[in-house]
Each structure stands twice: as structure tokens, then as C-alpha cells.
Enzyme design. Structure first.
Site, short mmCIF file in Angstrom:
data_model
loop_
_atom_site.label_atom_id
_atom_site.label_comp_id
_atom_site.label_asym_id
_atom_site.label_seq_id
_atom_site.Cartn_x
_atom_site.Cartn_y
_atom_site.Cartn_z
N ASP A 221 10.05 -1.77 -0.75
CA ASP A 221 9.67 -0.80 -1.79
C ASP A 221 10.02 0.60 -1.29
O ASP A 221 9.18 1.50 -1.30
CB ASP A 221 8.18 -0.93 -2.13
CG ASP A 221 7.79 0.00 -3.28
OD1 ASP A 221 8.69 0.47 -4.01
OD2 ASP A 221 6.58 0.27 -3.44
N GLN B 265 2.67 -6.07 -0.70
CA GLN B 265 1.92 -4.86 -0.33
C GLN B 265 0.41 -5.11 -0.46
O GLN B 265 -0.24 -4.60 -1.37
CB GLN B 265 2.34 -3.69 -1.23
CG GLN B 265 3.79 -3.25 -0.99
CD GLN B 265 4.33 -2.37 -2.10
OE1 GLN B 265 4.22 -2.68 -3.28
NE2 GLN B 265 4.92 -1.25 -1.73
N ASP C 131 -3.48 -4.87 -0.31
CA ASP C 131 -4.36 -3.69 -0.27
C ASP C 131 -5.26 -3.72 0.95
O ASP C 131 -5.91 -4.74 1.24
CB ASP C 131 -5.24 -3.66 -1.53
CG ASP C 131 -4.49 -3.11 -2.73
OD1 ASP C 131 -3.27 -2.90 -2.62
OD2 ASP C 131 -5.13 -2.91 -3.78
N ASP D 146 -0.67 8.76 -1.19
CA ASP D 146 -0.17 7.88 -2.23
C ASP D 146 -1.32 7.14 -2.91
O ASP D 146 -2.27 6.71 -2.25
CB ASP D 146 0.78 6.87 -1.54
CG ASP D 146 1.54 6.00 -2.49
OD1 ASP D 146 2.29 6.54 -3.31
OD2 ASP D 146 1.39 4.76 -2.42
N GLU E 153 -1.69 11.97 -5.02
CA GLU E 153 -1.17 11.37 -6.23
C GLU E 153 -2.33 10.69 -6.93
O GLU E 153 -2.80 9.65 -6.47
CB GLU E 153 -0.08 10.35 -5.88
CG GLU E 153 0.52 9.69 -7.09
CD GLU E 153 1.26 8.39 -6.77
OE1 GLU E 153 2.20 8.08 -7.49
OE2 GLU E 153 0.87 7.69 -5.82
N ASP F 229 9.55 9.14 -8.74
CA ASP F 229 9.18 8.06 -9.64
C ASP F 229 9.67 8.37 -11.06
O ASP F 229 10.20 9.44 -11.33
CB ASP F 229 7.66 7.89 -9.66
CG ASP F 229 7.16 7.24 -8.38
OD1 ASP F 229 7.94 6.54 -7.72
OD2 ASP F 229 5.98 7.45 -8.04
#
Ligand code: MG
Length: 544
Positions: A60, A168, A170, A200, A242, A308
Site C-alpha cells: 500500500d 494491514q 489494526d 494517518d 488526518e 489520495d
């Protein structure tokens, strides 16, 4: 004194891997970035935000970290990074790095140990469920691409939670050991000399996926603890978060000045695009009215394009459709049912006047401007690349092979350079624009230089002025340093505005930056000319 460096900063966002390759392996690297620091200094940026620099399986684009204490060997070493910090600082440029701690890569040793045994001390570092979770697909971040948020793991004999892709997992922020380790990671990079972090996916960090989602509970105490653990290390550190959340939830993220320092203003971003589509300032005025008042130490980050897609999800369906029709008419230009995956220049048809208007507008809004690499030369996108990679192509330095980005054979480049007729590197590149006073790059340099002389525009109290015209946005900033007024005409028709009531009678009006030389005098404030898509930044001086 309560100076906050980040309020006067110009933040430049780049990915080392696509900026400049120094060793001919097709991948941008830290020595390559170091060689371009003088370019960035001349442009006038004061802070770099680097996309993830850590070792990663790169499934990613680096947002799947396998070691928070290292540097991806493809881009260099820890020694190279220290050298970058030193050389940047010598040029007055600070460095922020991405802090991606909602999740790790599934190849991170923590996850491998976690899944290895129920008795592993790392077991609870991730979010496991031995029972089949009730909702396997709730809360996917990439609709249309990602299928679920819980995945079965044979080794662990349990389900693990992942807001993003299945590779990914958590981290479990409810575990105090995890929070202490993240604080150590932050402390490590502060000790190296970074000035802050772009954090992020913060809304997912503060959610407990095992708690009842319906009650909307968020565990902000975790962020308070992190801030507390690190703020004594370095007083002027910044966390730029973010957090694309509803406006009523925003104050919790700032925590009255004691939690996160900066947030990206997503609500303003999508309404700028609506304003550009409608040629009306009204959507921006609304967004500014809605913007919650924030504590003095905090700041907003403004942006037009980041790495993005442009997220239009908080617009009404009708408003979103207007933006799609104006800026992303083809299905391939859209992404995740909510956004547009294009660069700004092609979205605005390559029209120089509109590009200037959009960036002059962004850089004169309340907050700290963030600029994405390549936007300053008007780079385009490559819609043949999947998802968000369309806007992650190599920087275009020259008309030499591979845009001067790398000497590697073309098929070894990390990503292809743009070669199309309008935005290909032979037309759009730094070298061509560097020597041309009329270029977009030269225009950006002038704008950033002007911004340096209007410090209150980032730092001061701001108010919306009544321009009397729907298409004209007029903002006044007052600070200890002075008063700046920014006026922007979003319509392609000339007009006149009367700001004499709001601005009084200054002794001197300095024209700091404008689409042309208007030659403003104090008595002109009652009848200010604005060209179609014109903009004027004025500095007012009063004798008392
Ligand atoms: Mg390289």
C-alpha cells in the site's frame, strides 16, 4: 511569545520513492532528495512532509510498515536520513514524517508474534476475535476494492480486525504496551531531529472496534496520553492529523489545544471544488462559517491536492455530482464511490488562469498551506495506473529520459513517468519552467515569497468581509504583525467590490500579490477592480 512555526509554514508533501533517484535503480532515494533541497528552498517551502520512509512490503505504497525504527533500504539508510535532516535544517527547512500507527503490515514481527500463539506477549497488540464477528464487512475504507474488515487467520485460529486492506492488521490501542511503544517510536524520530508527524487515519486509532459502534464512543484519552508522553521531549513538535470527520466531532480532535496541533480541513477542501465548479464563493463562505473556532495553539492545514483521491463524501449527492461533472466526468477519473483521482491542472483543463486562481485561493485561506509535489509545475496524472497511483508518478525534472527522475532503464522505474501530449515530461518539467519568468513555477515562487511578508494570514484572527458579490471571497487577517486582506473573484467576469466599510481608511495599502499589477491606493478600497478569476492580496498600514 507564542510563536508557532507551523502557522507560518508552507508544507510540501512528497514521496521519496518518486522524487529523485540518485543511484539509477529506478527508485527515488534520500540522497536524491538531498540533491533537490536547493530547488525546494528556492521555491520557498519551509517544511517537508515525507510519505512513509520505513521498511515495508510496499503493498500500500509504504502505508504498511514493517519496522518503525528503520528506513526502507530502497530509499537509503538511517545515516542518509540524518544527513537529510541536517542539510534541510541548514536551509531553514523542517521535516515531518508520516506516522502510520492505526495498523502495521502483516509482515511486521509484532503481528507475526501475535498470531503465533495465544500466549505470546504480543497477542493482545492486535485486535483478535475467536468468535466469528457479527459484521465482517462493516466500515471498509476502500469500497469497491476492499471486501471486509475482519479476516480469519489460520495460524492464530482467530479473526483479526483491519480497517484498511487485509494485509494491514489494526494495532490494539486499548493495550497500554502498544501505546507506550508508539510513544517510543515518536520519541525516537524526534531524537533524530524531525519536527513533527502527519498522523494517518486518526479516527480509526481512537475507535475500539470491539466496542459497540452504535454509541460512537471514541477513546481520545489515548491521544492525550501520547501527547503527554512526548510533548516534553520537544516543545515545538507538531502532529498534523488526518481526521476527515463530521464538523461537530472536530473539537474533540483538537482537545482545546491539548491534543492534536493541526488537522487537514477536509470540509473546506471539498467545498473549494464545489466553489470552483459553480464559480461562486458561497460554498467556501459556508465552509468557513461552519469551521469550528479552534484554540490558539492549533491550526488548520489547507490543501487542494494530496496523495489520495479528493474526498467529496460530505457533499450532498447533488453537489457531489456537480463536482464529478465538472472535474471527473469519466468513470475512470473517480474512485471509491466518493472521490476524484486526478491532479489539479488536468481537472482545470490546464487553464493557467484557473490554476492560479485555485492556488492563490488556497494559500490565502485560514490555515497552513500544504502543497503536493509537482503541482507547482502543473503536472498531470496517469489514469491507466490503478487507484491512487494515478497521481503518484515520478517528479518531472527535465526533458531528459525518464523526466530526469532516474537513469534506470524505463522498465525498472518504480512507476512510469507521464508521457502524454499535454502533461508529458517533455512539455511539463522543472528545467523548462525554471528559466521562464512567466512559468507556473515562477508564479509559485512569487506567491510563496509574498506569503512570507503576510505572516498574519496564517497566524492571525480572520474574518469574512461582505464583498456584496456572490462570486467574490474577501478575507481579512489581523495579527501582531499587521493586517492582510485577500480578495478572490471565482467568476470569469471582471467586477468591482467596495470594502471601505470593513477596512476603514488605512494610510498605506501595499499590493503584495495579485494576478496583475493593479496599483492600489488607499482611496481605491471603495471600488476595487478584480479581473475575471482575479485575486489581490493587500497589506494595510494604519498610523495608529
Ligand atoms: Mg535509487
Amino acid at each position: 511569545m507564542n510563536e508557532r512555526w507551523f502557522k507560518q509554514a508552507v508544507i510540501y508533501s512528497l514521496d521519496v520513492e518518486t522524487f529523485q533517484d540518485s543511484n539509477g535503480d529506478g527508485v527515488g532515494d534520500i540522497p536524491g532528495l538531498i540533491a533537490r533541497l536547493d530547488y525546494l528552498a528556492r521555491l520557498g517551502v519551509t517544511c517537508l512532509w515525507l510519505h512513509p520512509i520505513h521498511p515495508t512490503p510496499d503493498r500500500d505504497d509504504g502505508y504498511d510498515v514493517a519496522d518503525y525504527y528503520g528506513v526502507n533500504p530502497r530509499i537509503g539508510s538511517l545515516g542518509d536520513f540524518a544527513e537529510l535532516l541536517h542539510r534541510a535544517r541548514n536551509r531553514g527547512i523542517r521535516v515531518m514524517i508520516d506516522l502510520v500507527v492505526n495498523h502495521t503490515s502483516n509482515e511486521h514481527p509484532w503481528f507475526q508474534l501475535s498470531r503465533s500463539s495465544p500466549d505470546s506477549p504480543y497477542r493482545d497488540w492486535y485486535v483478535w476475535s475467536e468468535a466469528r464477528p457479527k459484521y465482517l464487512t462493516e466500515g471498509v475504507v476502500f469500497p469497491g476494492v476492499q471486501e471486509r474488515t475482519w479476516t480469519w487467520d489460520d495460524a492464530a485460529q482467530a479473526w483479526y480486525h483491519h480497517r484498511f486492506y487485509e494485509f494491514q492488521p489494526d494495532l490494539n490501542w486499548a493495550n497500554r504496551e502498544v501505546r507506550l511503544e508508539i510513544a517510543r517510536v515518536v520519541g525516537f524520530w524526534l531524537q533524530m531531529g524531525v519536527s513533527g508527524f502527519r498522523m494517518d487515519a486518526v479516527p480509526f486509532v481512537v475507535e475500539d472496534p470491539r466496542a459497540d459502534r452504535a454509541d460512537g464512543h471514541r477513546e481520545f484519552g489515548w491521544l492525550d496520553e501520547l501527547r503527554d508522553l512526548i510533548s516534553w521531549r520537544q516543545g515545538d513538535l507538531v502532529v498534523l492529523a488526518e481526521a476527515n470527520v463530521d464538523r461537530e466531532n472536530i473539537p474533540e480532535y483538537f482537545g482545546g489545544g491539548h491534543r492534536l496541533h493541526m488537522l487537514f480541513n477536509f470540509a473546506l477542501n471539498e467545498r473549494i471544488f464545489l466553489a470552483l465548479a459553480r464559480q461562486s464563493a458561497a460554498p467556501i463562505r459556508e465552509a468557513l462559517w461552519w469551521t469550528p473556532t479552534i484554540a490558539e495553539p492549533c491550526s488548520w492545514a489547507t490543501f487542494l491536492r494530496l496523495h489520495d483521491e479528493i474526498d467529496l463524501s460530505r457533499l450532498s449527492p447533488g453537489e457531489r455530482q456537480e463536482c464529478f461533472e465538472a472535474f471527473g466526468p469519466e468513470p475512470e477519473m473517480r474512485l471509491y464511490e466518493r472521490g476524484i483521482r486526478r491532479r489539479l491542472a488536468p481537472m482545470l483543463g490546464g487553464d493557467r488562469r484557473r490554476i492560479e486562481l485555485a492556488y492563490a485561493l488556497q494559500f490565502s485561506l485560514p490555515g497552513t498551506p500544504v502543497l503536493r509535489y509537482g503541482e507547482e509545475i502543473g503536472m498531470g496524472d496517469d489514469l491507466s495506473l490503478p487507484e491512487r497511483y494515478s497521481i503518484r508518478t515520478p517528479m518531472q525534472w527535465s526533458d531528459k529520459p525518464n523526466a530526469g527522475f532516474s537513469t534506470a532503464p524505463e522498465d525498472r522505474l518504480i512507476r512510469p513517468v507521464i508521457t502524454d501530449r499535454d502533461y508529458g515530461y517533455e512539455q511539463v518539467n522543472v528545467d523548462a519552467e525554471r528559466g521562464d519568468d512567466e512559468s507556473l513555477l515562477a508564479w509559485f515562487e512569487r506567491m510563496l515569497r509574498a506569503l512570507r511578508e503576510c505572516p498574519e494570514s496564517g497566524d492571525g484572527r480572520w474574518m469574512l468581509l461582505d464583498s456584496g458579490l456572490e462570486q467574490v471571497l474577501a478575507l481579512r487577517f489581523d495579527g501582531r504583525t499587521g493586517t492582510t486582506v485577500a480578495i478572490t473573484n471565482l467568476r470569469d467576469e471582471p467586477c468591482k467590490v467596495d470594502l471601505s466599510t470593513d477596512l476603514g481608511t488605512p494610510d498605506l495599502v501595499l499590493e503584495m500579490f495579485a494576478n496583475r499589477r493593479y496599483g492600489t491606493r488607499p482611496r481605491d478600497l471603495a471600488s476595487l477592480d478584480l479581473d475575471g478569476w482575479g485575486y489581490r492580496w493587500l497589506r494595510l498600514e494604519f498610523s495608529n
